[in-house]
Design an enzyme around this catalytic site. Sequence first.
Site: not given
Length: 376
Positions: A256, A316
Site C-alpha cells: 500500500h 483488497e
Amino acid sequence: MSQSFVAGLEGVVAAETRLSRVDGQKGELIIAGYALEEIAPRATFEQLLYLLWFGALPTAEELTDWQATMAAQRAIPPATYTLLEAIAQQNQDPMLALRMAAGTADLLDETSGDLRQEGASMAAKLPTIVAAYARLQAGQSPIAPNPALSHAANFLYMLTGDEPRAEQVRGLQTYWNSVVDHGLNASTFTARVIIATRSDLASAVVGAIGALKGPLHGGAPGPALDMVREIGTLSRADEVIRAKLAKGERLMGFGHRVYKVRDPRAAVLAEAAEALFATASEADKALYSLAKGVEDTAVRLLAEHKPGRNLQTNVEFYTALLLHGLGLESDLFSPTFALGRIGGWVGHCLEQAETGRLIRPKSRYVGVVGRRWGDI
Ligand code: ACO
C-alpha cells in the site's frame, strides 16, 4: 524559484478533509471522528453517507427521511437500460459498463446544483446499474429496485431476486463502510480535480470510476481471489508465490502506498468474512482457511523479496473473500467497491466546492528547446 518535482505526488498534502484520517505507520483509520473498527460493523451505509455528507450521524427522524430520499431515487432512466443492453451484447467488463452507464444516470434529473442532492441520486442509482448489468450479462432480466429494502439489502435483492439474509446485509454494509473513504486516494483526488473546475457531480463520479478501474487501485480483489484459487492447497502456497515474485509479478492484495503495517480495513473485513463464512458451505469454509494461510505465506515471502518495504495485507485481499461469501462473481468486486467509495467521492466534492479553489499544479518541462519548423 525552482520547485521540486515529486513523482506520484507522494507525501504532498493537496487537500484538507474532515472525512477520514489515515495513519499508515500505526495502521489506524478514522472515519469522520470514529475509529473504523467501531463504526464500520455497526452503522448502516445510509448512516455513513449521512455522516460524511452532513457532518454528524442522523437522528432517528433524519435517518428515516434520508433512507426514504435515497430509496425513492433508485430507478435509472430507460436510456441507461438500453445502453446497458448494448454493452452486455458486447460482453464487456462490468466496471467498463458502470463507467459508461454512470454518465447517463442523471439524464432525467433536474439540474439543481445541490451537490448533496445530486450525490444522493448518483449513490442511489449506481447499484441499480451494477445489478441490472450483471443480470443482463447473465442473460436474465433486470429486477426493479424495492424501496422497502435498505440500500445494501436492495442491491443484493436486485442481483438475485431473493431478499438477502440479515448477515449478508450486515456483511455488505460493513464492507461499504470500510471502504467509504480513505484520504486522498487516486479516485477521490480525481473527483476533487473535476468538481474544482465547477463541473457537475456526475462528471466527478464518472472520472473517479475511471481512476478506480485501474488494477493498482480498485481492480485488485478479483486477481487476489484468483491467486488463492490457483494455489488451491496450502502446501503449494510457498512454491506458487515464490514463482510469481521471481517473475516480477505483484501479489494482488498486498502492499500500500500509505500503510506500512497491516491495513486496518483488512482486519475489519476479515472479521466480517469470518462471520459470514461461519454459515457457508464446507467448500467456502475451506477457501476461507486457505486464504488465511496464503496471507501468512505471502507476507513472509514479500518480506524476504523486498526487505524493509513492509509489504502487508491491504483491504483488497479480504474484500475478495467477503464479496465472494456474499455470492458475487469476481468481476463485480470493483464495481461493488465503487458503490461504497462514492460516499467519499461525494463528501470530498462537497469539501472541495467549499474551498472554491481550482486544482492546477505545475509540470516541469524536460523536453528539448529551439526546434525549428521545416516542411516535410
Ligand atoms: N507484490 C510484489 N511486490 C510489490 C508489491 C506486491 N503486492 N507491492 C509493492 N511491491 C514492490 C514494488 O515492485 C517495488 O519494488 P521496487 O522498489 O523494486 O520497484 C516495492 O515493492 C515498492 O513498491 P511501490 O510500487 O513503490 O509501492 P507503491 O506505494 O507505489 O505501490 C501499490 C502501492 C500500487 C498498492 C503496490 O503495493 C501494488 O501494486 N500492490 C498490488 C496491487 C494491489 O493490491 N492494489 C490495491 C491497493 S489498495 C487500494 O487501492 C484500495
